[in-house]
Design a protein around this motif. Structure first.
Motif, PDB file in Angstrom:
ATOM      1  N   MET A 141       0.657  -1.329   0.151  1.00 17.87           N
ATOM      2  CA  MET A 141      -0.004   0.026   0.168  1.00 17.87           C
ATOM      3  C   MET A 141       0.738   1.311   0.035  1.00 17.87           C
ATOM      4  O   MET A 141       0.664   2.047  -0.559  1.00 17.87           O
ATOM      5  N   GLU A 142       1.968   1.456   0.734  1.00 17.04           N
ATOM      6  CA  GLU A 142       2.802   2.587   0.981  1.00 17.04           C
ATOM      7  C   GLU A 142       3.420   2.801  -0.596  1.00 17.04           C
ATOM      8  O   GLU A 142       3.425   3.982  -0.907  1.00 17.04           O
ATOM      9  N   ALA A 143       3.694   1.619  -1.386  1.00 15.06           N
ATOM     10  CA  ALA A 143       4.228   1.866  -2.877  1.00 15.06           C
ATOM     11  C   ALA A 143       3.180   2.539  -3.559  1.00 15.06           C
ATOM     12  O   ALA A 143       3.129   3.365  -4.497  1.00 15.06           O
ATOM     13  N   PHE A 144       1.958   1.936  -3.639  1.00 18.83           N
ATOM     14  CA  PHE A 144       0.958   2.550  -4.226  1.00 18.83           C
ATOM     15  C   PHE A 144       0.482   3.796  -3.846  1.00 18.83           C
ATOM     16  O   PHE A 144       0.204   4.664  -4.731  1.00 18.83           O
ATOM     17  N   ARG A 145       0.515   4.119  -2.714  1.00 20.21           N
ATOM     18  CA  ARG A 145       0.153   5.707  -2.290  1.00 20.21           C
ATOM     19  C   ARG A 145       1.114   6.532  -2.790  1.00 20.21           C
ATOM     20  O   ARG A 145       0.881   7.582  -3.143  1.00 20.21           O
ATOM     21  N   ALA A 146       2.652   6.426  -2.774  1.00 14.38           N
ATOM     22  CA  ALA A 146       3.561   6.830  -3.555  1.00 14.38           C
ATOM     23  C   ALA A 146       3.579   7.438  -4.821  1.00 14.38           C
ATOM     24  O   ALA A 146       3.730   8.438  -5.071  1.00 14.38           O
ATOM     25  N   VAL A 147       3.092   6.271  -5.550  1.00 19.14           N
ATOM     26  CA  VAL A 147       2.946   6.479  -6.870  1.00 19.14           C
ATOM     27  C   VAL A 147       1.800   7.411  -7.292  1.00 19.14           C
ATOM     28  O   VAL A 147       1.922   8.290  -8.127  1.00 19.14           O
ATOM     29  N   GLY A 148       0.612   7.199  -6.495  1.00 18.63           N
ATOM     30  CA  GLY A 148      -0.704   8.063  -6.540  1.00 18.63           C
ATOM     31  C   GLY A 148      -0.351   9.511  -6.310  1.00 18.63           C
ATOM     32  O   GLY A 148      -0.466  10.323  -7.062  1.00 18.63           O
TER      33      GLY A 148
END
Length: 311
Positions: A141-148
């Motif tokens: 989730m952290e990676a997904f949020r960073a991409v967002g």
């Protein structure tokens, strides 16, 4: 032999032909698209114009609209594949203008987006990655949020965040997939990306010395709008590839403030240790630290964990 004009007159006046024609006319005039067109042009259209344009009206209703009769672009039934008919009135004559359908537009957009992504040695299946198919479980989730957050700030080729992301973690957690998904998202806003599988790229750089294409290839990579370096640290890097190839690329991008993404099985500290030792076993702390300084300036680290999605 009966003159052709008389033959046509006899056929047209035949009850069966007249009945079929009336049925066709009724079908045409009851079509919602035709009715809408006639209503919009009611002040300019009379019965004679409709009669003269009946063949065009039938051509219109006989085709697919909004892709409602076509299973796919390849299976398009229209006279011009990928184009849908639109009724027009020109000089008191009903005609048809063809415009690209939604399937054609989607296909063209996909081709255009693909042309904005240059892949160097990346697997084909990875290049088709999308954020919608990325499953952001707790460990990712952290990676997904960073991409967002990055994509929220990216509005086009001339407005991109200066810092990219450094995804690190064990094998198969989706680092390369996420990299490609970001590239595909950026392509939608006309941002060009270059994705590079680092181990193979470094091998080619050694060969490029012989064919005198080294500078050309390094320049192409270092000047990319967005550069994505996949699997950095997986290669047995020589002092030359570390300092003259990777170092040169990173220094240019740091100076020009060009966004750079990376993936690795190593964290920052682990990667620095890896870069410290050359293929010959020489320990070069200062040179490794210099490269890592550039990596830290260009990226923000994000750990990815979880199950191996390749299994």
């Amino acid at each position: 032999m009966e003159p052709i004009r008389e033959t046509l007159k006899r056929v047209v006046n035949a009850p069966a032909f007249s009945e079929r024609y009336n049925d066709m006319r009724k079908e045409v005039l009851e079509n919602p698209g035709v009715q809408s067109f006639l209503e919009e042009n009611a002040s300019e259209i009379d019965k004679s114009i409709v009669d003269r344009g009946m063949h065009k009206l039938y051509e219109y209703i006989d085709q697919s609209h909004d892709c409602n009769k076509c299973p796919s672009l390849d299976g398009c039934i229209n006279h011009l594949k990928g184009f849908e008919p639109n009724l027009v009135l020109e000089r008191n004559t009903i005609g048809i203008a063809y415009t690209p359908c939604k399937s054609k537009n989607a296909y063209d957009n996909k081709r255009r987006a693909s042309s904005l992504i240059h892949s160097m040695y990346m697997p084909k299946e990875v290049m088709q990655a999308t954020l919608s198919n990325f499953e952001p479980d707790d460990s990712r989730m952290e990676a997904f949020r960073a991409v967002g957050a990055f994509l929220d700030q990216a509005t086009g080729p001339d407005n991109l965040p200066e810092k990219g992301l450094f995804f690190y973690g064990k094998f198969g957690v989706g680092k390369s997939y996420l990299l490609s998904a970001v590239a595909n998202e950026l392509a939608e806003i006309n941002v060009k990306s270059v994705l590079v599988f680092v181990p193979e790229f470094m091998r080619e750089m050694k060969q490029a010395i012989g064919d005198q294409t080294l500078q050309e290839k390094v320049d192409y990579v270092k000047k990319a709008d967005v550069l994505m370096l996949d699997d950095i640290g997986a290669e047995a890097m020589s002092s030359w590839t570390r300092d003259e190839v990777l170092g040169t690329i990173l220094h240019y991008r740091m100076a020009e403030k060009l966004p750079t993404f990376m993936t690795s099985n190593f964290s920052y500290s682990e990667l620095q240790h890896h870069l410290t030792y050359s293929q010959r076993g020489e320990k070069e702390d200062l040179k490794a630290a210099r490269v890592m300084e550039r990596i830290r300036a260009l990226t923000s680290p994000v750990k990815m964990d979880g199950r191996n999605w390749r299994n």
